[in-house]
Design a protein around this motif. Structure first.
Motif, PDB file in Angstrom:
ATOM      1  N   VAL A 194       0.839  -1.195   0.000  1.00 24.62           N
ATOM      2  CA  VAL A 194       0.000   0.000   0.000  1.00 24.62           C
ATOM      3  C   VAL A 194       0.875   1.246   0.000  1.00 24.62           C
ATOM      4  O   VAL A 194       0.553   2.270  -0.573  1.00 24.62           O
ATOM      5  CB  VAL A 194      -0.918  -0.008   1.246  1.00 24.62           C
ATOM      6  CG1 VAL A 194      -1.551   1.342   1.462  1.00 24.62           C
ATOM      7  CG2 VAL A 194      -1.957  -1.099   1.120  1.00 24.62           C
ATOM      8  N   GLY A 195       2.006   1.136   0.657  1.00 22.02           N
ATOM      9  CA  GLY A 195       2.902   2.278   0.711  1.00 22.02           C
ATOM     10  C   GLY A 195       3.982   2.064   1.745  1.00 22.02           C
ATOM     11  O   GLY A 195       3.893   1.157   2.572  1.00 22.02           O
ATOM     12  N   THR A 196       4.986   2.885   1.649  1.00 23.98           N
ATOM     13  CA  THR A 196       6.107   2.769   2.575  1.00 23.98           C
ATOM     14  C   THR A 196       6.393   4.153   3.142  1.00 23.98           C
ATOM     15  O   THR A 196       6.487   5.120   2.394  1.00 23.98           O
ATOM     16  CB  THR A 196       7.355   2.251   1.832  1.00 23.98           C
ATOM     17  OG1 THR A 196       6.982   1.085   1.087  1.00 23.98           O
ATOM     18  CG2 THR A 196       8.456   1.887   2.796  1.00 23.98           C
ATOM     19  N   THR A 197       6.487   4.220   4.450  1.00 23.49           N
ATOM     20  CA  THR A 197       6.713   5.533   5.073  1.00 23.49           C
ATOM     21  C   THR A 197       8.207   5.843   5.161  1.00 23.49           C
ATOM     22  O   THR A 197       9.042   4.948   5.068  1.00 23.49           O
ATOM     23  CB  THR A 197       6.113   5.589   6.493  1.00 23.49           C
ATOM     24  OG1 THR A 197       6.765   4.601   7.299  1.00 23.49           O
ATOM     25  CG2 THR A 197       4.621   5.292   6.484  1.00 23.49           C
ATOM     26  N   PHE A 198       8.502   7.105   5.363  1.00 21.95           N
ATOM     27  CA  PHE A 198       9.866   7.596   5.593  1.00 21.95           C
ATOM     28  C   PHE A 198      10.845   7.257   4.455  1.00 21.95           C
ATOM     29  O   PHE A 198      12.046   7.189   4.679  1.00 21.95           O
ATOM     30  CB  PHE A 198      10.442   7.050   6.910  1.00 21.95           C
ATOM     31  CG  PHE A 198       9.769   7.591   8.134  1.00 21.95           C
ATOM     32  CD1 PHE A 198       9.926   8.931   8.500  1.00 21.95           C
ATOM     33  CD2 PHE A 198       8.990   6.780   8.942  1.00 21.95           C
ATOM     34  CE1 PHE A 198       9.304   9.431   9.636  1.00 21.95           C
ATOM     35  CE2 PHE A 198       8.361   7.283  10.077  1.00 21.95           C
ATOM     36  CZ  PHE A 198       8.519   8.615  10.429  1.00 21.95           C
ATOM     37  N   GLN A 199      10.311   7.029   3.245  1.00 21.53           N
ATOM     38  CA  GLN A 199      11.218   6.635   2.170  1.00 21.53           C
ATOM     39  C   GLN A 199      12.262   7.714   1.882  1.00 21.53           C
ATOM     40  O   GLN A 199      13.423   7.404   1.622  1.00 21.53           O
ATOM     41  CB  GLN A 199      10.423   6.321   0.906  1.00 21.53           C
ATOM     42  CG  GLN A 199      10.138   4.830   0.799  1.00 21.53           C
ATOM     43  CD  GLN A 199       9.457   4.463  -0.503  1.00 21.53           C
ATOM     44  OE1 GLN A 199       8.561   5.172  -0.939  1.00 21.53           O
ATOM     45  NE2 GLN A 199       9.879   3.387  -1.114  1.00 21.53           N
ATOM     46  N   LYS A 200      11.807   8.956   1.961  1.00 20.43           N
ATOM     47  CA  LYS A 200      12.714  10.056   1.640  1.00 20.43           C
ATOM     48  C   LYS A 200      13.870  10.110   2.636  1.00 20.43           C
ATOM     49  O   LYS A 200      15.038  10.192   2.262  1.00 20.43           O
ATOM     50  CB  LYS A 200      11.925  11.368   1.677  1.00 20.43           C
ATOM     51  CG  LYS A 200      12.560  12.467   0.860  1.00 20.43           C
ATOM     52  CD  LYS A 200      11.738  13.750   0.905  1.00 20.43           C
ATOM     53  CE  LYS A 200      12.520  14.840   1.599  1.00 20.43           C
ATOM     54  NZ  LYS A 200      11.896  15.418   2.765  1.00 20.43           N
ATOM     55  N   GLU A 201      13.501  10.037   3.922  1.00 19.73           N
ATOM     56  CA  GLU A 201      14.519  10.103   4.972  1.00 19.73           C
ATOM     57  C   GLU A 201      15.539   8.982   4.826  1.00 19.73           C
ATOM     58  O   GLU A 201      16.740   9.179   5.029  1.00 19.73           O
ATOM     59  CB  GLU A 201      13.861  10.021   6.363  1.00 19.73           C
ATOM     60  CG  GLU A 201      13.060  11.259   6.769  1.00 19.73           C
ATOM     61  CD  GLU A 201      11.643  11.268   6.196  1.00 19.73           C
ATOM     62  OE1 GLU A 201      11.344  10.462   5.294  1.00 19.73           O
ATOM     63  OE2 GLU A 201      10.841  12.117   6.638  1.00 19.73           O
ATOM     64  N   LEU A 202      15.026   7.817   4.476  1.00 22.07           N
ATOM     65  CA  LEU A 202      15.921   6.677   4.342  1.00 22.07           C
ATOM     66  C   LEU A 202      16.835   6.844   3.133  1.00 22.07           C
ATOM     67  O   LEU A 202      18.018   6.508   3.183  1.00 22.07           O
ATOM     68  CB  LEU A 202      15.111   5.383   4.224  1.00 22.07           C
ATOM     69  CG  LEU A 202      14.429   4.968   5.515  1.00 22.07           C
ATOM     70  CD1 LEU A 202      13.398   3.880   5.275  1.00 22.07           C
ATOM     71  CD2 LEU A 202      15.460   4.480   6.540  1.00 22.07           C
TER      72      LEU A 202
END
Lengths: 481, 251
Positions: A136-144
Motif C-alpha cells: 500500500v505504501g512505505t513511510t519515511f522513504q525520503k529520509e531513508l
C-alpha cells in the motif's frame, strides 16, 4: 452492574482483535495455478522478463515436487487449484504517494495500530504496509534515501533496482529449496526489499506489516534484505488476517544477505488468525527464512514471537559461511486450542570460529501441539565452531503436547555443541502464590509465562516487546480452568 | 477481625482440621504452636484459599465477611496476607514487577486507583532498607536463587508493601539465624497497630521473645487444645508437647 458490562466488553475486545474484514473492491485472478496466472502476476507488477522466466522455472520444478510430511503436524491436503494467487485493492493507477492511497486502506492499517499517514506515524520506525498481494505504501522513504538506504516493496525493487534484485534473489533460498519455497518463487507477490549500503547504520527501525484481507486467497510474500560490508539494520514484521471458517495459505520466503562485518536483526511478531476454539479456520503458515552470513565477522539474529496461525511450519536459519560469523535464534511459540506449531532453526556452521546461540521457548495450552525442531551442523572446516542451544517447554493443562527434535551433526572434532532442554508445567504452587497476593488466575498465568519468555522478549525492539507481551496475554486467555 | 468456628478441613481424603475455633480481635497477635502434622500449615492455606483444602464444616468470618465464599485473590484484596513457609520461585519475573502487579490487582479489586510508580518504589525501598536487603533484590526474579533467609525477609517486604488487615505468618522464623529472626520480628512489630492483626504460626518459642503475642494457642490433631498467655509458650519450650494427651500428640 457497570462492572459486569465492563467485563463483557473486555471479553469481546480481547478476542482476536485483528479479525475484522475491510470491505473494499478487489481485483482478483481466478482460482487456480498455471503459467497464465504466473504471467499475469508478473505483468501486473511490470516485472522484467528474466523475473518471469525465473518464476516459470520455479513453477515447472514445483510441479515435480511433493509436499513435506516429516513435520509433527496433522496437515489436511491443500487443493492448490482452489486458491487465488493474486488479490489487490482496485485502483486506477499506482498511487505515487501515500496521499493517493484509498482512505479505506489507510483506515485498515490505522485500526491495526500501524498508522501510515504523516501525523500519526510511529516515531523512528519506517513501515511498509502490504495488503493481500500488494504494498500500500512505505513511510519515511525520503529520509531513508538520504541515508542511502533503500526500503520499498519488492515489486518496486524489481522495477527500480533490477540489478540488485537479480543478483541476490534466490541466492540464499534457491527456488528448488523446498516445496513451499518453490511455490513461493513461482507466485510470490509483494514483500519488502531492504538495501543498506557499506558502512551505513540504518537510521531507523524498518518494519513490514502484512495483512491478508481477501477471501480464498493465499499470501506469498517475498522479502530480501541486503547488508553491505559494515552495514547494520534492524527489521521487524507483523501480520494479521480476518477471522474466517476456511483455512488460508501463507507461504513466504525471506532471504538475508550479510556481508563482511555487517549485522542484521530480524524480528517477527506473527499473529495470523489462529482459528477458533474448535480448530475451525485459521492460516496455514509455511515459511522459509534463511540468512547467509556471507562475510567474515557478520552477524544475523532472528527473534520470533509466534502466537497465531492454525499451523506453523518455519525454521529461520543461519548459514555461517564467513569466519567468526555469528547466528542467533530467539523464539517464543505459543499454541492454544487446536493450533499446531513445528518450528525451530538451522545453524549451519561452515566458517572457522563461528558461533550460534538458540533460545527457544514453547508454550502449549488447550489441545495444541508444539514442537521445536532444530539442526546444528558443524562442517569439516568449521574449526572451533560453537553452538549453545537452550530449549524450554511450558505446558498449561493436560491435553496439550510439547516435543523437542534436536538434530546435531558435527564433522569437525574441535566444534563444541551444547544442548539444554527442559519441560515444565505451570505449578499449582506458583499460581496459588500469585493469587494469594491478589492476582486472578489469568493475570497469574500471564505473569508466569511472561517470566518464562523474558530472555526472548528482551531481544525485541522496545515498542514491539510491549506489543508482544500484550499479544501473549490475549492468546493465553481461557488457557487455564 | 477473624472468627473461626468449628472449622473442618479435608486434604485429599484426609481430615486435617477437626473443629478448630479461634477468635482474633483487631490489633491482636496470636501465636499458634503445635507439633509437626498438627494442622498448622493447613490452617494457613485454608484461610488463604488454596485449592485442594476443602472446608467440610464450620465457618470463618473475616472483617465481617464470610471468608470461605471468596476466591484466594479476593481474600488478598480484602486484606488477608499469608507469608509462606516455603516462598515460591517465579523465574524471569522481577520482584518489583511482581509486587507492583500484586498491589495494583488488589487496589483494582477494591476500586482504588493504581499506585504511582515513584511512590511505589519509595515504599518498597524503605521496606528493603528496614529489612536490611539490597536494592538489587528488586531486579532479581521472585525468590529465584534467594537464600532461605532472603526468601523469608522478602515475604516481610511484600507484607509491608501490601499492608494487610490480617497477616498469617507460616513458620516465617524457621531456618532463620538470630539476626534475621530479629529483623523479621521488627518487621512485624513496625506494622503492629490497633487495627492490624497477626496469626503467627511457629514451632519455637524464640520468635515470641521478640514478638510478644497477646495469646498463645496449642494446635494438636486439628484442634486448639490449649490457649493462654505468653507463659504457655514458655511452658511448651521447657516441657515440649508432652503434656498433651498421647492420642492427640499422635497426629
Amino acid at each position: 452492574m457497570s462492572q459486569t458490562q465492563q467485563q463483557v466488553e473486555q471479553l469481546i475486545q480481547s478476542r482476536y482483535k485483528a479479525g475484522f474484514y475491510t470491505d473494499i473492491e478487489s481485483e482478483t485472478v481466478g482460482a487456480g495455478l498455471n503459467e497464465d496466472v504466473i504471467a499475469m502476476i508478473s505483468a501486473k507488477k511490470e516485472e522484467p522478463a528474466w523475473l518471469l522466466e525465473w518464476r516459470l522455472k520455479a513453477f515447472h520444478h514445483w510441479q515435480t515436487m511433493v509436499g513435506p510430511n516429516w513435520a509433527k503436524l496433522k496437515l489436511p491436503a491443500i487443493d492448490f487449484q482452489k486458491i487465488h494467487y493474486y488479490a489487490a485493492p482496485k485502483q486506477e493507477n499506482r498511487p505515487k504517494s501515500l496521499d493517493e492511497v484509498d482512505p479505506k486502506l489507510l483506515e485498515t492499517f490505522d485500526k491495526l495500530g500501524v498508522p501510515l499517514h504523516e501525523r500519526a506515524r510511529l516515531a523512528g520506525v519506517a513501515v511498509d504496509a502490504v495488503f493481500d498481494s500488494v504494498s500500500v505504501g512505505t513511510t519515511f522513504q525520503k529520509e531513508l534515501k538520504e541515508a542511502g538506504v533503500i526500503f520499498c516493496s519488492f515489486s518496486e525493487a524489481a522495477r527500480e533496482h533490477p540489478d540488485l534484485v537479480r543478483e541476490h534473489l534466490g541466492s540464499v533460498v534457491p527456488y528448488r529449496d523446498n516445496y513451499f519455497a518453490c511455490l513461493n518463487s513461482a507466485v510470490f507477490s509483494d514483500g519488502s526489499f531492504v538495501y543498506v549500503p557499506k558502512d551505513t547504520r540504518c537510521p531507523m527501525e524498518l518494519s513490514t506489516y502484512f495483512r491478508i484481507n481477501a477471501r480464498d486467497t493465499g499470501q506469498f510474500e517475498r522479502t530480501l534484505i541486503i547488508a553491505e560490508p559494515g552495514a547494520e539494520v534492524s527489521y521487524l514484521e507483523g501480520c494479521t488476517a480476518p477471522m474466517r471458517d476456511e483455512n488460508q495459505l501463507h507461504a513466504a520466503v525471506v532471504e538475508l544477505v550479510a556481508q563482511e562485518k555487517s549485522k542484521i536483526k530480524y524480528s517477527t511478531v506473527q499473529n495470523w488468525y489462529p482459528g477458533d476454539e474448535n480448530g475451525k479456520g485459521g492460516i496455514y503458515n509455511f515459511v522459509t527464512k534463511r540468512g547467509d552470513c556471507r562475510g567474515d565477522d557478520s552477524r544475523i539474529s532472528w527473534t520470533q514471537v509466534e502466537t497465531g496461525s492454525a499451523i506453523t511450519w518455519k525454521y529461520p536459519s543461519c548459514v555461517l559461511r564467513g569466519d567468526r560469523s555469528a547466528g542467533e535464534f530467539y523464539s517464543v511459540a505459543l499454541t492454544h486450542n487446536h493450533q499446531q506449531a513445528d518450528t525451530g532453526t538451522k545453524m549451519i556452521h561452515l566458517g572457522k570460529d563461528t558461533t550460534s546461540k538458540v533460545i527457544s521457548k514453547g508454550i502449549s495450552c488447550g489441545k495444541s501441539q508444539n514442537s521445536y525442531r532444530g539442526l546444528v551442523r558443524m562442517a569439516k572446516r568449521a574449526d572451533n565452531a560453537r553452538n549453545y542451544t537452550q530449549c524450554d517447554s511450558l505446558l498449561i493443562g493436560k491435553t496439550c503436547g510439547a516435543h523437542t527434535f534436536p538434530y546435531i551433526e558435527s564433522a569437525n572434532p574441535t566444534a563444541k555443541i551444547e544442548h539444554e532442554a527442559t519441560t515444565s508445567k505451570i505449578g499449582d504452587d506458583q499460581l496459588f502464590y500469585c493469587r494469594s497476593r491478589g492476582m486472578d488466575e489469568e493475570e497469574a498465568v500471564a505473569l508466569i509465562v511472561d517470566g518464562f519468555c523474558k530472555e526472548v522478549f528482551k531481544e525485541l525492539p522496545m515498542e514491539f516487546a510491549v506489543e508482544a507481551k500484550a499479544l501473549l496475554e490475549i492468546s493465553l486467555e481461557g488457557a487455564v480452568g | 477481625m477473624l472468627k473461626i468456628n468449628n472449622l473442618h478441613v479435608q486434604v485429599g481424603d484426609k481430615d486435617i482440621l477437626k473443629g478448630l475455633n479461634l477468635e482474633v480481635g483487631p490489633g491482636e497477635v496470636h501465636a499458634i504452636m503445635g507439633p509437626n502434622g498438627s494442622g498448622k500449615s493447613t490452617l494457613g492455606y485454608s484461610l488463604a484459599g488454596r485449592d485442594g483444602y476443602e472446608v467440610t464444616d464450620g465457618s470463618v468470618l473475616f472483617d465481617g465477611q464470610n471468608l470461605l465464599e471468596l476466591e484466594a485473590e479476593e481474600r488478598a484484596a480484602a486484606g488477608l496476607f499469608l507469608a509462606f513457609q516455603y516462598p515460591v520461585e517465579i523465574p524471569g519475573v522481577n520482584n518489583a514487577y511482581f509486587l507492583r502487579a500484586a498491589l495494583n490487582a488488589q487496589r483494582k479489586a477494591r476500586g482504588e486507583d493504581e499506585v504511582d510508580s515513584i511512590d511505589f518504589l519509595r515504599a518498597v525501598r524503605e521496606q528493603l532498607k528496614a529489612l536490611q536487603m539490597d536494592d538489587s533484590l528488586l531486579k532479581r526474579a521472585v525468590n529465584e536463587g534467594f537464600s532461605g533467609g532472603e526468601k523469608k525477609r522478602n515475604e516481610m517486604v511484600q507484607m509491608a508493601v501490601l499492608q494487610p488487615k490480617l497477616a498469617i505468618l507460616d513458620e516465617t522464623d524457621s531456618g532463620l539465624d538470630i539476626d534475621a529472626l530479629k529483623l523479621v520480628a521488627e518487621g512485624v512489630n513496625r506494622l503492629r497497630n490497633d487495627e492490624r492483626s497477626f496469626v503467627v504460626i511457629t514451632h519455637y518459642q524464640r520468635l515470641l521473645e521478640h514478638l510478644v503475642p497477646d495469646q498463645v494457642h496449642v494446635l494438636s490433631n486439628g484442634r486448639i487444645v490449649e490457649s493462654g498467655g505468653r507463659e504457655l509458650a514458655e511452658r511448651l519450650e521447657q516441657e515440649g508437647y508432652g503434656f498433651l494427651s498421647p492420642e492427640e500428640d499422635a497426629a
